[in-house]
Design a protein around this motif. Structure first.
Motif, PDB file in Angstrom:
ATOM      1  N   GLN A  94       0.834  -1.189   0.000  1.00  0.00           N
ATOM      2  CA  GLN A  94       0.000   0.000   0.000  1.00  0.00           C
ATOM      3  C   GLN A  94       0.873   1.244   0.000  1.00  0.00           C
ATOM      4  N   ARG A  95       0.369   2.290  -0.609  1.00  0.00           N
ATOM      5  CA  ARG A  95       1.118   3.540  -0.720  1.00  0.00           C
ATOM      6  C   ARG A  95       1.307   4.193   0.655  1.00  0.00           C
ATOM      7  N   ASP A  96       2.504   4.741   0.823  1.00  0.00           N
ATOM      8  CA  ASP A  96       2.829   5.574   1.985  1.00  0.00           C
ATOM      9  C   ASP A  96       2.645   4.866   3.325  1.00  0.00           C
ATOM     10  N   GLN A  97       2.891   3.563   3.377  1.00  0.00           N
ATOM     11  CA  GLN A  97       2.763   2.812   4.623  1.00  0.00           C
ATOM     12  C   GLN A  97       4.101   2.586   5.320  1.00  0.00           C
ATOM     13  N   ILE A  98       5.197   2.743   4.608  1.00  0.00           N
ATOM     14  CA  ILE A  98       6.529   2.481   5.155  1.00  0.00           C
ATOM     15  C   ILE A  98       7.302   3.799   5.190  1.00  0.00           C
ATOM     16  N   ASP A  99       7.922   4.069   6.325  1.00  0.00           N
ATOM     17  CA  ASP A  99       8.697   5.293   6.506  1.00  0.00           C
ATOM     18  C   ASP A  99      10.178   4.992   6.287  1.00  0.00           C
ATOM     19  N   PHE A 100      10.747   5.592   5.263  1.00  0.00           N
ATOM     20  CA  PHE A 100      12.156   5.395   4.941  1.00  0.00           C
ATOM     21  C   PHE A 100      13.048   6.503   5.510  1.00  0.00           C
ATOM     22  N   SER A 101      12.498   7.366   6.363  1.00  0.00           N
ATOM     23  CA  SER A 101      13.264   8.518   6.854  1.00  0.00           C
ATOM     24  C   SER A 101      14.444   8.123   7.740  1.00  0.00           C
ATOM     25  N   GLY A 102      14.452   6.905   8.277  1.00  0.00           N
ATOM     26  CA  GLY A 102      15.563   6.465   9.119  1.00  0.00           C
ATOM     27  C   GLY A 102      16.811   6.081   8.339  1.00  0.00           C
ATOM     28  N   PHE A 103      16.715   6.063   7.037  1.00  0.00           N
ATOM     29  CA  PHE A 103      17.876   5.723   6.199  1.00  0.00           C
ATOM     30  C   PHE A 103      18.611   6.985   5.789  1.00  0.00           C
ATOM     31  N   SER A 104      19.924   6.950   5.899  1.00  0.00           N
ATOM     32  CA  SER A 104      20.723   8.131   5.533  1.00  0.00           C
ATOM     33  C   SER A 104      21.184   8.083   4.081  1.00  0.00           C
ATOM     34  N   ALA A 105      21.037   6.938   3.411  1.00  0.00           N
ATOM     35  CA  ALA A 105      21.506   6.825   2.033  1.00  0.00           C
ATOM     36  C   ALA A 105      20.407   6.243   1.157  1.00  0.00           C
ATOM     37  N   LYS A 106      20.286   6.814  -0.040  1.00  0.00           N
ATOM     38  CA  LYS A 106      19.329   6.271  -1.000  1.00  0.00           C
ATOM     39  C   LYS A 106      19.883   6.425  -2.403  1.00  0.00           C
ATOM     40  N   ARG A 107      19.446   5.524  -3.279  1.00  0.00           N
ATOM     41  CA  ARG A 107      19.899   5.548  -4.674  1.00  0.00           C
ATOM     42  C   ARG A 107      18.706   5.214  -5.568  1.00  0.00           C
ATOM     43  N   ILE A 108      18.414   6.087  -6.506  1.00  0.00           N
ATOM     44  CA  ILE A 108      17.355   5.828  -7.471  1.00  0.00           C
ATOM     45  C   ILE A 108      17.957   4.968  -8.577  1.00  0.00           C
ATOM     46  N   LEU A 109      17.451   3.749  -8.707  1.00  0.00           N
ATOM     47  CA  LEU A 109      17.966   2.831  -9.718  1.00  0.00           C
ATOM     48  C   LEU A 109      17.277   3.018 -11.060  1.00  0.00           C
ATOM     49  N   PHE A 110      16.027   3.440 -11.009  1.00  0.00           N
ATOM     50  CA  PHE A 110      15.278   3.653 -12.245  1.00  0.00           C
ATOM     51  C   PHE A 110      14.227   4.711 -12.011  1.00  0.00           C
ATOM     52  N   GLN A 111      14.084   5.623 -12.969  1.00  0.00           N
ATOM     53  CA  GLN A 111      13.038   6.642 -12.920  1.00  0.00           C
ATOM     54  C   GLN A 111      12.412   6.709 -14.303  1.00  0.00           C
ATOM     55  N   GLY A 112      11.143   6.322 -14.401  1.00  0.00           N
ATOM     56  CA  GLY A 112      10.440   6.334 -15.678  1.00  0.00           C
ATOM     57  C   GLY A 112       9.478   7.497 -15.770  1.00  0.00           C
ATOM     58  N   GLU A 113       8.623   7.412 -16.761  1.00  0.00           N
ATOM     59  CA  GLU A 113       7.613   8.446 -16.978  1.00  0.00           C
ATOM     60  C   GLU A 113       6.483   8.304 -15.967  1.00  0.00           C
ATOM     61  N   ARG A 114       5.845   9.398 -15.648  1.00  0.00           N
ATOM     62  CA  ARG A 114       4.667   9.352 -14.776  1.00  0.00           C
ATOM     63  C   ARG A 114       3.563   8.575 -15.487  1.00  0.00           C
ATOM     64  N   ALA A 115       2.797   7.814 -14.709  1.00  0.00           N
ATOM     65  CA  ALA A 115       1.727   7.009 -15.274  1.00  0.00           C
ATOM     66  C   ALA A 115       0.549   6.951 -14.313  1.00  0.00           C
ATOM     67  N   GLU A 116      -0.578   6.499 -14.819  1.00  0.00           N
ATOM     68  CA  GLU A 116      -1.788   6.332 -14.015  1.00  0.00           C
ATOM     69  C   GLU A 116      -1.770   4.954 -13.344  1.00  0.00           C
ATOM     70  N   ASN A 117      -2.584   4.799 -12.308  1.00  0.00           N
ATOM     71  CA  ASN A 117      -2.781   3.508 -11.630  1.00  0.00           C
ATOM     72  C   ASN A 117      -1.486   2.889 -11.111  1.00  0.00           C
ATOM     73  N   ILE A 118      -0.648   3.712 -10.541  1.00  0.00           N
ATOM     74  CA  ILE A 118       0.626   3.238 -10.003  1.00  0.00           C
ATOM     75  C   ILE A 118       0.396   2.629  -8.621  1.00  0.00           C
ATOM     76  N   GLN A 119       1.017   1.477  -8.391  1.00  0.00           N
ATOM     77  CA  GLN A 119       0.982   0.794  -7.104  1.00  0.00           C
ATOM     78  C   GLN A 119       2.354   0.930  -6.442  1.00  0.00           C
ATOM     79  N   GLU A 120       2.411   0.702  -5.145  1.00  0.00           N
ATOM     80  CA  GLU A 120       3.682   0.793  -4.430  1.00  0.00           C
ATOM     81  C   GLU A 120       3.959  -0.502  -3.678  1.00  0.00           C
ATOM     82  N   PHE A 121       5.201  -0.965  -3.774  1.00  0.00           N
ATOM     83  CA  PHE A 121       5.708  -2.059  -2.950  1.00  0.00           C
ATOM     84  C   PHE A 121       6.880  -1.497  -2.168  1.00  0.00           C
ATOM     85  N   SER A 122       6.876  -1.698  -0.860  1.00  0.00           N
ATOM     86  CA  SER A 122       7.961  -1.216  -0.013  1.00  0.00           C
ATOM     87  C   SER A 122       8.399  -2.329   0.922  1.00  0.00           C
ATOM     88  N   LEU A 123       9.701  -2.395   1.138  1.00  0.00           N
ATOM     89  CA  LEU A 123      10.259  -3.416   2.011  1.00  0.00           C
ATOM     90  C   LEU A 123      11.461  -2.836   2.744  1.00  0.00           C
TER      91      LEU A 123
END
Length: 187
Positions: A94-123
């Motif tokens: 579900q969207r916005d259920q996981i808080d990643f603010s405790g991580f000091s490092a992040k890397r965007i591996l892929f960024q595509g075009e904006r689209a409709e009906n986007i789902q989120e998986f967070s782990l």
């Protein structure tokens, strides 16, 4: 759909481990989990290894507690990542259920075009995290499992667990099932 994903989450998170990572940008990302609690009555066997394949991606971002750990998905792909147990982890479909603010490092591996009906998986597991925005999710074990079958496969695993212990109590010789031996549900 929500119940299907809730059951899939439980089947993964209870005793699972993240086992493998692969990507084919911009097409897909695949995460493989082991020690999952699904049972296929047609095959008469537990499905202890499944893959989640995310496609029609919008973005993939990984997180770590330090910047030198941001190669974790490459190490996981090469079977060189030790910390993959999901005990005390957080997983959400579900969207916005996981808080990643405790991580000091992040890397965007892929960024595509904006689209409709986007789902989120967070782990989040241990000192690592991943967030995937996608349109299509498929589950494989190794053949594709329809998401609508997940609640039944999850319930069937628990029935398998009960039958395993019932036979064991009766002294029936069984091939040892590590996951059945490990899981002790609330009584």
């Amino acid at each position: 759909m929500h119940q299907n994903l809730a059951c899939l989450k439980q089947a993964i998170i209870d005793a699972g481990s993240l086992n493998w990572y692969a990507q084919r940008y911009p097409n897909s990302v695949q995460l493989e989990f082991i020690h999952t609690q699904l049972y296929d009555k047609n095959q008469q066997k537990p499905l202890y290894q499944i893959a989640l394949n995310f496609s029609q991606l919008q973005s993939v971002t990984i997180f770590a507690t330090t910047s030198h750990q941001l190669d974790w998905c490459e190490r996981l792909h090469q079977d060189k990542l030790e910390e993959t147990d999901l005990v005390d982890s957080s997983l959400s479909f579900q969207r916005d259920q996981i808080d990643f603010s405790g991580f000091s490092a992040k890397r965007i591996l892929f960024q595509g075009e904006r689209a409709e009906n986007i789902q989120e998986f967070s782990l989040i597991f241990g000192t690592y995290g991943i967030q995937i925005y996608y349109q299509v999710l498929k589950v494989y074990a190794p053949d594709e499992i329809n998401l609508n079958q997940i609640p039944q496969f999850y319930e069937d695993w628990w029935n398998y667990w009960k039958e395993y212990h019932h036979k064991k109590e009766q002294g029936i010789e069984l091939e040892k099932d590590w996951l059945c031996e490990t899981i002790v549900p609330l009584k």
